[in-house]
Design an enzyme around this catalytic site. Structure first.
Site, PDB file in Angstrom:
ATOM      1  N   THR A  64      23.003 -20.877  20.351  1.00 34.38           N
ATOM      2  CA  THR A  64      22.948 -22.087  21.160  1.00 34.38           C
ATOM      3  C   THR A  64      21.827 -21.976  22.186  1.00 34.38           C
ATOM      4  O   THR A  64      21.707 -20.977  22.887  1.00 34.38           O
ATOM      5  CB  THR A  64      24.290 -22.313  21.878  1.00 34.38           C
ATOM      6  OG1 THR A  64      25.324 -22.380  20.881  1.00 34.38           O
ATOM      7  CG2 THR A  64      24.282 -23.595  22.688  1.00 34.38           C
ATOM      8  N   GLN A 101       2.568 -11.428  31.682  1.00 29.67           N
ATOM      9  CA  GLN A 101       2.069 -11.152  33.032  1.00 29.67           C
ATOM     10  C   GLN A 101       0.966 -12.108  33.477  1.00 29.67           C
ATOM     11  O   GLN A 101       0.644 -12.165  34.662  1.00 29.67           O
ATOM     12  CB  GLN A 101       1.557  -9.713  33.132  1.00 29.67           C
ATOM     13  CG  GLN A 101       2.650  -8.684  33.315  1.00 29.67           C
ATOM     14  CD  GLN A 101       3.447  -8.864  34.598  1.00 29.67           C
ATOM     15  OE1 GLN A 101       3.014  -9.515  35.548  1.00 29.67           O
ATOM     16  NE2 GLN A 101       4.638  -8.290  34.639  1.00 29.67           N
ATOM     17  N   GLY A 144      10.915 -12.543  27.531  1.00 28.62           N
ATOM     18  CA  GLY A 144       9.607 -12.137  27.043  1.00 28.62           C
ATOM     19  C   GLY A 144       9.719 -11.071  25.970  1.00 28.62           C
ATOM     20  O   GLY A 144       8.958 -11.067  24.994  1.00 28.62           O
ATOM     21  N   THR A 145      10.665 -10.156  26.144  1.00 25.14           N
ATOM     22  CA  THR A 145      10.882  -9.100  25.151  1.00 25.14           C
ATOM     23  C   THR A 145      11.244  -9.695  23.797  1.00 25.14           C
ATOM     24  O   THR A 145      10.661  -9.342  22.769  1.00 25.14           O
ATOM     25  CB  THR A 145      11.994  -8.143  25.628  1.00 25.14           C
ATOM     26  OG1 THR A 145      11.481  -7.324  26.679  1.00 25.14           O
ATOM     27  CG2 THR A 145      12.482  -7.238  24.501  1.00 25.14           C
ATOM     28  N   CYS A 164      10.792  -2.398  32.220  1.00 21.27           N
ATOM     29  CA  CYS A 164      11.418  -2.174  30.920  1.00 21.27           C
ATOM     30  C   CYS A 164      11.299  -0.730  30.451  1.00 21.27           C
ATOM     31  O   CYS A 164      11.875  -0.354  29.441  1.00 21.27           O
ATOM     32  CB  CYS A 164      10.801  -3.109  29.878  1.00 21.27           C
ATOM     33  SG  CYS A 164      11.223  -4.834  30.172  1.00 21.27           S
TER      34      CYS A 164
END
Length: 375
Positions: free
Chosen positions: A235, A177, A69-70, A324
């Protein structure tokens, strides 16, 4: 162990694990290779794109896979900003975003893009007036989260989107979220791009995705990249992406049932707090739309970090906010935005429910709270 930190990460579901193992064994070719093994891997990617696009209720755009997600937030915001014309070099985001969004806009700012950080109102909401006041003639991109990972507050994106659309301003949202927890529809929200993540939906860690509307004139962050149509180099992790799609499909089948279960657990937690007369304060009220699986609260007289560690000693996992941002002992911007003092903000704790959560888990948590109060 009692696990009440599903907003940080979820366990891998049996369905996702099975798909991951099978693809790791049977579909190990590089999706960029031109032989049959590469073709089979590419078929899995094509199916996964179509599956996630269908869940997001818009198959006219493109799905690009990332590692998290980051990374989805970083690549979405920076590639969209790269495509902005010279006279639209102004980006707006909010003070309560995930750290990755702030990292992305700070990078843009260092390169000369003008960045504005807007504050929500005292209910944690970005209103139409707040957004309008921040817009400039040169505004080209706005990024506002769908819901906050610490407080669970849902932003009214569908109300904000028309304001931006009529001004031809691109709209990105971090839906890490919300995806798989509530309905996330591109058409209903009116956004141009969206970021999601695998490990929030019972899939293995290591995959994320960005939906990008076909009309968005993005430019690659890394020139010369061939994977993911130039969106991300490297990849592609086919087994993890296939598991991501499988987990997402399974979650959508149980979406309403899980939502009801989370609401029941939340109500039970509130009732028990009142019955046991615990000095734990929440900020749920009728003025905010809230995610049902996240509860942010303040434990009077104790720092949140102390409460979290005390719970951990009793085998209970909760958090003090975004994973995070862990390790930084300062008030959370998302909590501070609710107009609480630094002292109160440092008393913040978060619990979040998931597929295995039960009333017994909450009873154990509250018993630990009672023991903590007696120490």
């Amino acid at each position: 162990m009692v696990y009440l930190d599903y907003a940080a990460s979820t366990p891998v579901s049996e369905e996702a694990l099975h798909v991951f193992q099978q693809l790791s064994k049977d579909c190990y070719g590089n999706a960029s290779s031109l032989h049959d093994a590469g073709g089979r891997a590419n078929d899995i990617l094509t199916y996964s794109r179509q599956s996630i696009a269908a869940i997001l209720e818009d198959e006219s755009g493109d799905i690009y896979f990332t590692s998290s997600g980051t990374e989805s937030n970083l690549l979405a915001i920076q590639s969209m900003a790269n495509g902005l014309p010279a006279d639209r070099q102004h980006v707006i985001t909010t003070s309560v975003e995930h750290p990755s969004v702030h990292h992305a806009v700070k990078s843009l700012e260092r390169l000369g893009t003008k960045v504005s950080i807007i504050e929500p109102n005292q209910d944690g909401i970005i209103t139409e007036d707040i957004l309008k006041d921040a817009l400039l003639p040169e505004t080209g991109l706005v990024s506002i989260q769908h819901a906050n990972s610490e407080t669970g507050i849902i932003q009214p994106l569908a109300e904000l989107a028309p304001i931006l659309k009529e001004r031809h301003i691109l709209f990105h949202t971090d839906a890490v979220q919300t995806f798989g927890k509530i309905r996330v529809s591109i058409k209903e929200l009116g956004v141009d791009a969206i970021s999601i993540s695998s490990h929030k939906v019972y899939a293995p860690k290591g995959a994320g995705a960005v939906y990008m509307g076909a009309h968005v004139p993005w430019k690659p962050l890394y020139s010369g990249t061939v994977q993911e149509n130039g969106f991300r180099p490297g990849t592609v992790n086919v087994p993890c992406i296939g598991a991501f799609a499988a987990a997402s499909e399974q979650l959508m089948l149980k979406l309403d049932e899980q939502k009801r279960q989370n609401e029941q657990l939340r109500d039970y937690f509130f009732q028990q707090l009142k019955m046991r007369q615990l000095p734990v304060r929440t900020f749920h009220n009728g003025k905010r739309r809230m995610l049902p699986h996240i509860i942010g609260c303040f434990f009077e007289g104790f720092e949140g970090q102390y409460v979290m560690l005390a719970c951990n000693r009793h085998g209970i996992c909760i958090s003090t906010g975004s994973a995070c941002a862990s390790g930084y002992h300062h008030p959370s911007p998302a909590v501070k935005a609710l107009h609480v003092s630094d002292r109160d903000a440092l008393q913040f704790i978060r619990l979040s429910f998931g597929s295995k959560s039960s009333k017994e888990d909450i009873d154990q948590l509250l018993h630990t709270f009672e023991q903590l109060q007696k120490e």
